[in-house]
Write an enzyme that holds these catalytic residues in place. Structure first.
Site, PDB file in Angstrom:
ATOM      1  N   TYR A  44       0.828  -1.198   0.000  1.00 55.92           N
ATOM      2  CA  TYR A  44       0.000   0.000   0.000  1.00 55.92           C
ATOM      3  C   TYR A  44       0.867   1.255   0.000  1.00 55.92           C
ATOM      4  O   TYR A  44       1.457   1.627   1.018  1.00 55.92           O
ATOM      5  CB  TYR A  44      -0.934   0.020   1.214  1.00 55.92           C
ATOM      6  N   HIS A 126       0.547 -12.347   1.823  1.00 57.15           N
ATOM      7  CA  HIS A 126      -0.183 -11.450   0.930  1.00 57.15           C
ATOM      8  C   HIS A 126      -0.131 -11.916  -0.524  1.00 57.15           C
ATOM      9  O   HIS A 126       0.945 -12.014  -1.113  1.00 57.15           O
ATOM     10  CB  HIS A 126       0.413 -10.043   1.041  1.00 57.15           C
TER      11      HIS A 126
END
Length: 310
Positions: A44, A126
Site C-alpha cells: 500500500y 499477501h
C-alpha cells in the site's frame, strides 16, 4: 478481534495522492470513534501507508497495547519504480514477491521499522496467487517461527481470491493458520466467499472481510467506477446500479447496505474498510450504525437471482 477496522490502502495514495495531514487526521478520527484495528501492507503506497499509520498512531496518544495492527508479508520493497502501480505520491521503491524464509523475515522487519513498533499483532501472507507452494513451505513455517519468537501474534493469509484461501483453511492446523482476510469476494455484488466463510465458522478460523465496496463500484455506481481496481464492466455496473435503486426505494444509502451486509454472515469476525479522509471514516461509522429494515435484504437478494457472481 475488534468488529470494525480501518484499511489503509487509501492512505498509501490508492488512485489519488493523499497528503500526510489528511492521512494523520483519518487515523486520529478513526481512533476517536473507537476503531482499534488497523490493516496495512508494504504494497500500500510502497511502504507509505505503513509509515503514515505508524506515525499517526504514535502521535495519537493511544497506548500501543490498545491497538491491533495487521500487516502483510510476501513482498519486499526494492529501489526502482513500478509503471503499473495504482498508488500515487509514493517513494522511489517497488514491491517484489518473495515468499522465501529470508524474504518473509525481511518483509516483517522492514514493516516493523516503518510502523515504528517491535511486534505485529497479525501477519498475513499477501497475494500468494502464483506462489502457493512457496507459501506453504516457506512463508507459513517462517511465520510460525516468528510467532514463537514473539514478533507476531496471529498468522493468516490475505487474498482477493477464494479457492486458495479455502485450501489454506483446510490445512489450518498443519500450517499454523489463525485467520484469513478475503477482499472483494463477500459483498452485496460478489458472494463467492460464502463457502469459505461457512468453513471458517465451522473450524474456528477467523475471517476478516475487506473490499466491501469492491474497490469503489458499490460506493458510487456510475460509469467509470472501479471493480477490483479496474473500470467495472457494463454488466457489473448495471447490477450495482440496480442494487442502488433498491436501496433508494428503502431510503437507505447503498454504502450502509454494503457495509452491513458484510457482517451478516456468522463466519465474519471483522470488517475492514478503507478511508482517505476523516469525513469518510465518519460516514462509514454512521452507515454501520444505521438501522436497516430486514425486507431490504430480500429485495437486494432478488436483484442477483438468476445471475452469476463475478
Amino acid at each position: 478481534m475488534p468488529r470494525f477496522g480501518l484499511g489503509t490502502a487509501p492512505l498509501g495514495g490508492l488512485f489519488t495522492e493523499v497528503a500526510d495531514t489528511d492521512a494523520t487526521a483519518t487515523v486520529h478520527r478513526a481512533l476517536e470513534l473507537g476503531v482499534r484495528f488497523f490493516d496495512t501492507a508494504p504494497q500500500y503506497g510502497h511502504g507509505l501507508a505503513e509509515t503514515r499509520l505508524g506515525a499517526a498512531l504514535r502521535s495519537s496518544g493511544v497506548p500501543r497495547n490498545e491497538v491491533m495492527i495487521s500487516s502483510k508479508v510476501g513482498r519486499v520493497l526494492v529501489p526502482g519504480s513500478d509503471p503499473t502501480t495504482i498508488f500515487h505520491g509514493i517513494p522511489p521503491v517497488r514491491p517484489e514477491f518473495d515468499f522465501s524464509p529470508d524474504g518473509i523475515r525481511r518483509s516483517l522487519h522492514d514493516s516493523l521499522g516503518r510502523l515504528g513498533i517491535d511486534r505485529l499483532d497479525i501477519a498475513l501472507v499477501h497475494d500468494p496467487d502464483h506462489h502457493e507452494h512457496d507459501a506453504i513451505v516457506g512463508a507459513f513455517p517462517t511465520l510460525v517461527a516468528l510467532r514463537d519468537e514473539g514478533l507476531i501474534g496471529a498468522i493468516g493469509a490475505g487474498m482477493n481470491q477464494v479457492a486458495m484461501l479455502e485450501r489454506f483453511v483446510e490445512q489450518a492446523d498443519d500450517i499454523g493458520l489463525d485467520m484469513v482476510l478475503v477482499a472483494g469476494r463477500w459483498s452485496l455484488l460478489d458472494r463467492t466467499a460464502e463457502r469459505l466463510l461457512d468453513r471458517c465458522a465451522a473450524t474456528g478460523v477467523a475471517a476478516v472481510v475487506g473490499g466491501v465496496f469492491n474497490s469503489g463500484l458499490l460506493a458510487n455506481p456510475q460509469p467509470g467506477a472501479t471493480f477490483d481496481y479496474v473500470t467495472a464492466p457494463e454488466p457489473l455496473l448495471a447490477r450495482a446500479m440496480s442494487l442502488a435503486a433498491v436501496c433508494n426505494d428503502f431510503d437507505v444509502p447503498l454504502t450502509a447496505a454494503a457495509l452491513q451486509f458484510a457482517g451478516r454472515h456468522p463466519g465474519v469476525s471483522a470488517i475492514v474498510v478503507g478511508a482517505r479522509t476523516a469525513a469518510e471514516v465518519e460516514a462509514n461509522a454512521e452507515h454501520l450504525a444505521t438501522p436497516l429494515p430486514e425486507a431490504l435484504w430480500t429485495a437486494l437478494d432478488a436483484v442477483l437471482e438468476g445471475t452469476d457472481t463475478p
